[in-house]
Design an enzyme around this catalytic site. Structure first.
Site, mmCIF file in Angstrom:
data_model
loop_
_atom_site.group_PDB
_atom_site.id
_atom_site.type_symbol
_atom_site.label_atom_id
_atom_site.label_comp_id
_atom_site.label_asym_id
_atom_site.label_seq_id
_atom_site.Cartn_x
_atom_site.Cartn_y
_atom_site.Cartn_z
ATOM 1 C CB THR A 14 -24.390 11.048 70.907
ATOM 2 O OG1 THR A 14 -25.123 10.660 71.891
ATOM 3 C CG2 THR A 14 -23.185 11.884 71.288
ATOM 4 C CB SER A 57 -30.390 4.469 69.801
ATOM 5 O OG SER A 57 -29.654 4.501 70.375
ATOM 6 C CB THR A 86 -23.427 4.599 69.763
ATOM 7 O OG1 THR A 86 -23.853 5.260 71.669
ATOM 8 C CG2 THR A 86 -22.790 5.664 69.096
ATOM 9 C CG ASP A 87 -26.924 3.703 74.009
ATOM 10 O OD1 ASP A 87 -25.662 4.522 74.429
ATOM 11 O OD2 ASP A 87 -27.932 5.366 75.020
HETATM 12 N N1 DAS Z 1 -25.452 7.157 73.930
HETATM 13 C C1 DAS Z 1 -26.250 8.549 73.329
HETATM 14 C C2 DAS Z 1 -25.649 7.505 71.501
HETATM 15 O O1 DAS Z 1 -24.365 7.772 71.911
HETATM 16 C C3 DAS Z 1 -27.102 8.349 72.939
HETATM 17 C C4 DAS Z 1 -28.376 6.927 71.923
HETATM 18 O O2 DAS Z 1 -27.616 6.186 71.830
HETATM 19 O O3 DAS Z 1 -29.639 7.229 71.029
HETATM 20 O O4 DAS Z 1 -26.190 8.026 70.561
#
Ligand code: DAS
Length: 324
Positions: A14, A57, A86-87
């Site tokens: 993100t 991710s 973050t995933d």
């Molecule tokens: N959910 C998104 C993020 O928070 C996508 C990811 O993990 O790439 O980054």
């Protein structure tokens, strides 16, 4: 005084995904240099930027993480900041923490709100991560995760919310420190780190993770153990408990491969001896399973991948999990 040299390694997520005018359709398109933009901190550090991947991710592989670990080991920067989605951030951060030796600060961050949404958190998170990576107190702390003005140990941190900018929490421990204005505060030092288990060469082993739920069929374990995986991690109830009906399948799997058990609760350490009902932690140990201490299932899986990839035998695997 020389400015600290910081390497910024970007993998996507993100923080690299602007939204369009309609506020939807985000995908990673920003480079490490774009992400760093004109952050005020740029003047205070000698920043080298590298875009390693531009992926969500969930699409990263463990090969990507191994490559990242090798790039970090090869750079002679004073500190490293990694930006990632973050995933899977907690898994990337833990794999780095478990596999990298040395005292240099390695700080992982990302964003929950895209550029183009009101209040994007990426710039503040990145600024905080750069500050921590350049701070002397961050040395020797293992890999750190900086998010929402908090500093967490990669050893404990988890993503706990689908959308909140304060999604990263360390339920067993709490954060190691925090940021306020331009100051980094790390009042809680990490006193010990287990020996690093570097990624080996060659194809990385597959390790399955199975989470137990009420009334599950033990055939799930037999099926998971038959996928060609080199090891298995079981996320159990509570402090290390399963239905007694699972024990034969677990015993059989553990006779063929390392089977590690962790708690599905997401915090706290497994019991060793308290319970004595069928399917308790004693039964799991007696069945040959290896307890993961206070690691959750995803982290235990990564440690098992690292151990198997580095050629550890059963004794080495047991010793490593006894020392987490
Ligand atoms: N959910 C998104 C993020 O928070 C996508 C990811 O993990 O790439 O980054």
């Amino acid at each position: 005084m020389a400015r600290p040299r910081i390497a910024l390694l970007a993998l996507g997520g993100t923080i690299a995904s602007p939204v369009d005018a309609a506020g939807t359709g985000a995908t990673a398109t920003l480079t490490a240099d774009d992400i760093a933009g004109d952050l005020g901190m740029r003047a205070a550090v000698d920043l080298e930027t590298r875009t390693l991947r531009m992926l969500a991710s969930s699409n990263l592989t463990l090969d990507d993480v191994r490559d990242l670990a090798r790039q970090i080991a090869a750079t002679d920067a004073d500190g490293i900041v990694v930006t990632v989605g973050t995933d899977a951030l907690e898994e990337v951060a833990f794999a780095l923490d478990a596999s990298l030796a040395g005292d240099r600060p390695v700080v992982v961050t990302g964003a929950m709100r895209n550029v183009g949404h009101p209040g994007p958190d990426g710039p503040a998170n990145l600024l905080g991560a750069l500050r921590v990576a350049a701070h002397p107190d961050a040395r020797g702390q293992g890999v750190l995760v900086v998010f929402a003005d908090e500093v967490h140990s990669a050893r404990y941190v988890r993503k706990t919310h689908t959308s909140s900018p304060a999604t990263f929490r360390s339920p067993t421990l709490g954060p190691l420190g925090f940021l306020v204005e331009d100051r980094v505060r790390l009042p809680f030092a990490r006193r010990r780190r287990p020996a690093a288990v570097p990624f080996g060469d060659g194809p990385l082993p597959s390790v399955a993770l199975v989470r137990v739920t009420l009334g599950d069929d033990p055939a799930l374990i037999t099926a998971a153990a038959s996928t060609g995986c080199a090891g298995l991690v079981l996320e159990t109830f509570g402090a290390g408990h399963v239905a007694a009906a699972w024990l034969p399948a677990l015993r059989e799997a553990a006779s063929r491969m390392p089977v590690v058990f962790a708690s599905r609760t997401g915090s706290g350490e497994l019991y060793e001896k308290l319970a004595a009902f069928p399917g308790s932690e004693r039964d799991l140990r007696d069945a040959g399973l290896i307890p993961a201490g206070d690691l959750d299932g995803a982290k235990a899986r990564l440690l098992l991948v690292l151990l198997l990839s580095s050629g550890a035998d059963e004794r080495g695997i047991r010793a490593a999990f006894a020392d987490v």
